[in-house]
Motif scaffolding. Sequence first.
Motif, short mmCIF file in Angstrom:
data_model
loop_
_atom_site.label_atom_id
_atom_site.label_comp_id
_atom_site.label_asym_id
_atom_site.label_seq_id
_atom_site.Cartn_x
_atom_site.Cartn_y
_atom_site.Cartn_z
N LEU A 69 0.87 -1.18 0.00
CA LEU A 69 0.00 0.00 0.00
C LEU A 69 0.90 1.23 0.00
N ARG A 112 3.14 14.73 9.32
CA ARG A 112 2.34 14.45 10.51
C ARG A 112 2.35 12.94 10.73
N SER A 133 -0.73 10.65 10.51
CA SER A 133 -1.25 10.30 9.18
C SER A 133 -0.52 9.07 8.63
N GLU A 149 -1.89 6.10 10.34
CA GLU A 149 -3.19 5.70 9.77
C GLU A 149 -2.96 4.75 8.57
N LEU A 199 -4.03 0.88 8.19
CA LEU A 199 -4.84 0.43 7.06
C LEU A 199 -4.20 -0.80 6.42
N ARG A 236 -5.06 -3.69 8.47
CA ARG A 236 -6.46 -4.08 8.26
C ARG A 236 -6.60 -4.85 6.94
N TYR A 276 -2.43 4.61 -2.73
CA TYR A 276 -3.46 5.15 -1.84
C TYR A 276 -3.56 6.65 -2.08
#
Lengths: 120, 120
Positions: free
Chosen positions: A6, A13, A16, A19, A23, A26, A70
């Motif tokens: 990905l 930051r 981010s 995150e 993902l 996941r 992404y």
Amino acid sequence: MRHLLLVAHGSRREASNEEVRQLAARLKTLAGARYADVSAAFLELVEPGIPAAIQCCVERGAREVVVLPYFLSQGRHVAADIPAQVQPKQAEHPQVCITIAPYLGAAEEGIAALLLELAQ
Amino acid sequence: MRHLLLVAHGSRREASNEEVRQLAARLKTLAGARYADVSAAFLELVEPGIPAAIQCCVERGAREVVVLPYFLSQGRHVAADIPAQVQPKQAEHPQVCITIAPYLGAAEEGIAALLLELAQ
């Protein structure tokens, strides 16, 4: 032995970037046996970069690497920068099949349906 | 009379802005009677900005405006910059209910499912 990578832009930051890593975790859970591994890589600013992440997949035995951008829009990053980082690794490892999947924003109907759910 | 405002960052690459406008048009079609109108606005670089787009909704009779951030991560833009542009318009038009929906990246399961489809 197929790996999914990905690829996000990379942010100053750190939350981010985290995150994106979450993902990827996941996706790994959701994908089940479809991929031997799913990991995150970053185009800029954050490690691992795309070449290093592909190298890592190859060293861990990947015969196939799917690079999944992404990104919401088909800009320079998707059209030029990601392919420019992938191609030298493909040339270096001709025995591994490295493909670039469509970017997230290309899933037009799916994105539109998600947005309408969020707006509720 | 509810209006939906899809808010993207805004790009120097006009094709990316056009992708956002086309997505707003797709949302309008998909949403049917749920919204009197769906339009696109931009946080930076591109017109209409958020305040002007909200003003336009109000002048066209909106009683409710849903601001929908087309962003993948919960960064400064989502957490601070969009609210900072929305709040003065809410103060200016207290009779209109202006809400900010979750940003696209918040739809974690939906995004993960879309990504796995794209990777196939």
